[in-house]
Scaffold this active site. Structure first.
Site, PDB file in Angstrom:
ATOM      1  N   ALA A 241       7.513  -3.062   6.202  1.00 34.25           N
ATOM      2  CA  ALA A 241       8.511  -3.594   7.134  1.00 34.25           C
ATOM      3  C   ALA A 241       9.901  -3.529   6.501  1.00 34.25           C
ATOM      4  O   ALA A 241      10.855  -3.022   7.111  1.00 34.25           O
ATOM      5  CB  ALA A 241       8.156  -5.037   7.493  1.00 34.25           C
ATOM      6  N   GLY A 243      10.800  -1.692   3.977  1.00 34.92           N
ATOM      7  CA  GLY A 243      11.112  -0.293   3.683  1.00 34.92           C
ATOM      8  C   GLY A 243      11.761   0.406   4.873  1.00 34.92           C
ATOM      9  O   GLY A 243      12.697   1.196   4.713  1.00 34.92           O
ATOM     10  N   GLU A 258       8.530   3.313  -1.837  1.00 34.56           N
ATOM     11  CA  GLU A 258       7.128   3.100  -2.231  1.00 34.56           C
ATOM     12  C   GLU A 258       6.679   1.832  -1.528  1.00 34.56           C
ATOM     13  O   GLU A 258       7.060   0.724  -1.920  1.00 34.56           O
ATOM     14  CB  GLU A 258       7.027   2.962  -3.757  1.00 34.56           C
ATOM     15  CG  GLU A 258       7.456   4.208  -4.519  1.00 34.56           C
ATOM     16  CD  GLU A 258       6.483   5.378  -4.370  1.00 34.56           C
ATOM     17  OE1 GLU A 258       5.304   5.143  -4.056  1.00 34.56           O
ATOM     18  OE2 GLU A 258       6.909   6.525  -4.557  1.00 34.56           O
ATOM     19  N   CYS A 292      -0.472  -2.634  -4.617  1.00 33.00           N
ATOM     20  CA  CYS A 292      -0.365  -1.733  -3.459  1.00 33.00           C
ATOM     21  C   CYS A 292      -1.537  -0.762  -3.436  1.00 33.00           C
ATOM     22  O   CYS A 292      -1.856  -0.197  -2.405  1.00 33.00           O
ATOM     23  CB  CYS A 292       0.953  -0.984  -3.501  1.00 33.00           C
ATOM     24  SG  CYS A 292       1.166  -0.043  -5.016  1.00 33.00           S
TER      25      CYS A 292
HETATM   26  P1  NAD Z   1       9.161  -7.213   0.284  1.00 32.41           P
HETATM   27  O1  NAD Z   1       9.331  -5.994   1.109  1.00 32.41           O
HETATM   28  O2  NAD Z   1       9.146  -8.518   0.954  1.00 32.41           O
HETATM   29  O3  NAD Z   1      10.340  -7.298  -0.808  1.00 32.41           O
HETATM   30  C1  NAD Z   1      10.574  -6.266  -1.747  1.00 32.41           C
HETATM   31  C2  NAD Z   1      12.021  -6.349  -2.199  1.00 32.41           C
HETATM   32  O4  NAD Z   1      12.874  -5.969  -1.118  1.00 32.41           O
HETATM   33  C3  NAD Z   1      12.474  -7.751  -2.615  1.00 32.41           C
HETATM   34  O5  NAD Z   1      13.351  -7.634  -3.700  1.00 32.41           O
HETATM   35  C4  NAD Z   1      13.189  -8.241  -1.357  1.00 32.41           C
HETATM   36  O6  NAD Z   1      14.121  -9.260  -1.623  1.00 32.41           O
HETATM   37  C5  NAD Z   1      13.855  -6.952  -0.884  1.00 32.41           C
HETATM   38  N1  NAD Z   1      14.164  -6.861   0.552  1.00 32.41           N
HETATM   39  C6  NAD Z   1      13.488  -7.424   1.575  1.00 32.41           C
HETATM   40  N2  NAD Z   1      14.065  -7.053   2.754  1.00 32.41           N
HETATM   41  C7  NAD Z   1      15.078  -6.217   2.448  1.00 32.41           C
HETATM   42  C8  NAD Z   1      16.036  -5.490   3.234  1.00 32.41           C
HETATM   43  N3  NAD Z   1      16.048  -5.558   4.563  1.00 32.41           N
HETATM   44  N4  NAD Z   1      16.953  -4.722   2.594  1.00 32.41           N
HETATM   45  C9  NAD Z   1      16.937  -4.627   1.244  1.00 32.41           C
HETATM   46  N5  NAD Z   1      16.074  -5.310   0.452  1.00 32.41           N
HETATM   47  C10 NAD Z   1      15.144  -6.079   1.050  1.00 32.41           C
HETATM   48  O7  NAD Z   1       7.844  -6.987  -0.599  1.00 32.41           O
HETATM   49  P2  NAD Z   1       7.158  -7.984  -1.622  1.00 32.41           P
HETATM   50  O8  NAD Z   1       6.455  -9.034  -0.858  1.00 32.41           O
HETATM   51  O9  NAD Z   1       8.122  -8.361  -2.688  1.00 32.41           O
HETATM   52  O10 NAD Z   1       6.084  -7.005  -2.314  1.00 32.41           O
HETATM   53  C11 NAD Z   1       4.839  -6.727  -1.807  1.00 32.41           C
HETATM   54  C12 NAD Z   1       4.829  -5.389  -1.064  1.00 32.41           C
HETATM   55  O11 NAD Z   1       5.257  -4.344  -1.939  1.00 32.41           O
HETATM   56  C13 NAD Z   1       3.437  -5.006  -0.609  1.00 32.41           C
HETATM   57  O12 NAD Z   1       3.511  -4.504   0.695  1.00 32.41           O
HETATM   58  C14 NAD Z   1       3.034  -3.907  -1.576  1.00 32.41           C
HETATM   59  O13 NAD Z   1       2.078  -2.997  -1.090  1.00 32.41           O
HETATM   60  C15 NAD Z   1       4.344  -3.251  -1.820  1.00 32.41           C
HETATM   61  N6  NAD Z   1       4.268  -2.494  -3.072  1.00 32.41           N
HETATM   62  C16 NAD Z   1       4.241  -1.129  -3.020  1.00 32.41           C
HETATM   63  C17 NAD Z   1       4.093  -0.395  -4.191  1.00 32.41           C
HETATM   64  C18 NAD Z   1       4.094   1.111  -4.189  1.00 32.41           C
HETATM   65  O14 NAD Z   1       4.252   1.694  -5.262  1.00 32.41           O
HETATM   66  N7  NAD Z   1       3.880   1.754  -3.062  1.00 32.41           N
HETATM   67  C19 NAD Z   1       3.980  -1.057  -5.417  1.00 32.41           C
HETATM   68  C20 NAD Z   1       4.007  -2.458  -5.417  1.00 32.41           C
HETATM   69  C21 NAD Z   1       4.157  -3.162  -4.250  1.00 32.41           C
END
Ligand code: NAD
Length: 495
Positions: A241, A243, A258, A292
């Site tokens: 979401a 991303g 990612e 993830c």
């Molecule tokens: P999240 O998307 O809530 O937050 C991730 C980061 O993005 C945080 O620093 C947050 O403050 C920031 N953020 C949130 N909304 C934003 C926006 N609109 N603009 C810019 N920055 C924003 O995710 P989370 O809960 O911290 O992490 C868990 C998620 O990450 C899971 O979905 C997991 O699968 C994913 N993840 C993916 C990988 C991969 O390599 N594909 C690795 C680890 C985690």
């Protein structure tokens, strides 16, 4: 100074930490703060500045000022910096491991492994950048020579989640700096203390002034650094979401996204069961399922179903849930309430659709916070359940019965996430049949989907919601550089 101590209302004190902008440890311009709280104990670990958009703009400007100087350093000087960071991470692994455990919730041993993984990422980036060669392309014109070079993007916006708060930032910071970029980094709020420690390691290693800027805060701060014209590329790891929102803010900037996964783990009737059960349990319960690449759904053949179920229950029941710094603990608390509530929601949904909880099933009682979730095995999960449609990110092994490889592939691909999957089989034909058909960016055969060596290209399958681009070894260096072509008319060069 990165830290001092501040008095709390109850008479005790907490660490007071700062952001790092333009080579200085600073507070937020408006003085706003927030706290990080240990999911293991409920204690306030640190008070930190809560940046606003203006702080983010100052950080982007600082990185912009340093950009030319950093790009002009040699690959060998940057490689030396990366090796120095790795040495410091290794030397500080004990202390940092404890803080990482307390703030994120993972057992100390997993925290120390994460630090070692991060150190290796820095070493690898340093070595890769020394071997970053490019091509010379034949020209149709005999009087011309065409060569290509790789240059840094400039300033990279790096935004990271809380599940591997040292490892994931290191994927970007190592390659970005090795390739001659500057960085503005916003970590997840709940793991901001450990971000200060990683920044300290880079400063101690001698990172150039202004090259690494650390800002704390929420989505608005992330949005500012992604959108700001002073950043030239984006490295984002987080939920699907967020991303999607990041992609909108970034517009046409080069981007590595990612995002979430829903790791299908296929166990066929011809699998080595001991291997399959051990790997799947690791994929479900390691880091309390907050990966993830977790085994998020187990698609199991009819002949092996009962043995797999029994093996996973045995494994789940042997897990020691507890304080992450206790030596006997093999699983700590979940990091935050959001992930705990989502796990509960997915279990409830599956049960409503007829599944049966065989062990676990909810939060543990009698522990210091409500974030400790029992390792759970749930059988009879249906393909229309939330477990199969969405990422759960909790310590759950949901079993979905399938008749054969074709049905497993169909159920796996029905989900709109496609990051990592795995197949357990003793047949090479089945291994290729499944690997080539699974809509995942990575497929591990006879190995958990959670296996990644940091060097293998890694990312989401096209058209799914798991991201774009590839991390991993040289792939990260390529993603964080741009290719320039130089066309030389040698007929008009004197000498
Ligand atoms: P999240 O998307 O809530 O937050 C991730 C980061 O993005 C945080 O620093 C947050 O403050 C920031 N953020 C949130 N909304 C934003 C926006 N609109 N603009 C810019 N920055 C924003 O995710 P989370 O809960 O911290 O992490 C868990 C998620 O990450 C899971 O979905 C997991 O699968 C994913 N993840 C993916 C990988 C991969 O390599 N594909 C690795 C680890 C985690």
């Amino acid at each position: 100074m990165s830290a001092s101590r501040v008095a709390k209302a109850d008479g005790s004190d907490a660490l007071e930490l700062r952001m790092h902008i333009a080579g200085e440890w600073v507070d937020a311009a408006d003085g706003a703060t927030f706290e990080t709280v240990s999911p293991a104990t409920g204690e306030v670990l640190a008070v930190l500045p809560r940046a606003g958009r203006e702080d983010a703009r100052v950080a982007v400007e600082a990185a912009g000022h340093a950009r030319g100087r950093v790009a002009a350093t040699s690959a060998f000087e940057r490689a030396e910096l990366c090796h120095a960071v790795a040495d410091i991470l290794n030397a500080r692994a004990g202390d940092l491991g404890r803080e990482l455990s307390l703030e994120q919730g993972k057992p100390y041993r997993e925290a120390v492994d994460e630090l070692a993984f991060a150190a290796e990422l820095f070493r690898d980036a340093g070595e890769n950048v020394k071997r970053l060669d490019t091509g010379i392309i034949p020209s149709i014109d005999p009087g011309k020579r065409i060569l290509t070079i790789r240059q840094p993007h400039g300033v990279v916006a790096v935004i990271t989640p809380w599940n591997y708060p040292i490892g994931i930032p290191s994927e970007y910071l190592s390659a970005a700096l090795a390739a001659g970029n500057c960085v503005v980094w916003k970590p997840a709020p709940t793991t901001s203390m450990i971000a200060v420690r990683l920044t300290e390691c880079l400063l101690q290693a001698g990172v150039w002034e202004g090259a690494l800027n650390l800002v704390f805060g929420e989505a608005d701060v992330g949005e500012e650094i992604v959108f700001n014209p002073g950043t030239h590329a984006v490295g984002f790891t987080g939920s699907s979401a967020a991303g999607n929102l990041v992609a909108r803010s970034a517009g046409a900037k080069p981007m590595l996204l990612e995002l979430g996964g829903n790791g299908p783990t296929i166990i066929l009737d011809d699998a080595d069961l001991e291997l399959a059960i051990e790997g799947t349990a690791f994929g479900c319960f390691s880091n309390a399922g907050q990966i993830c690449q977790s085994s998020e759904r187990i698609l199991v053949g009819p002949k092996v179903h009962d043995a797999v179920l029994e093996g996973l229950v045995r494994n789940a029941e042997s897990i020691r849930l507890g304080h992450p710094l206790e030596e006997t603990t093999t699983m700590g608390p979940l990091n935050n309430e959001g992930v705990a509530a989502k796990t509960e929601e997915h279990i409830g949904d599956a049960v409503e659709r007829g599944a049966a909880v065989v062990t676990g099933g909810g939060r543990a009682e009698g522990l210091p916070t409500s974030l400790y979730h029992l390792p759970t095995v749930i059988d009879g999960v249906t393909a229309d359940s939330l477990f199969n449609r969405e990422e759960t990110f909790g310590p759950v092994a949901p079993l979905i019965a399938v008749r054969n490889a074709d049905e497993a592939i169909e159920v796996a691909n029905a989900c709109n996430l496609g990051l990592c999957g795995s197949v357990y089989t003793s047949s090479l034909r089945h291994a290729f049949y499944c690997s080539e058909r699974l809509e995942c960016g990575v497929v591990n055969v006879n190995e958990t989907p959670a296996y990644w060596d940091g060097r293998t290209p890694f990312g989401g399958y096209s058209g799914k919601a798991s991201g774009v681009g590839r991390l991993g070894g040289m792939a990260t260096i390529h993603s964080l550089t741009q290719l320039k072509s130089i066309v030389l008319d040698i007929e008009h060069v004197r000498g």
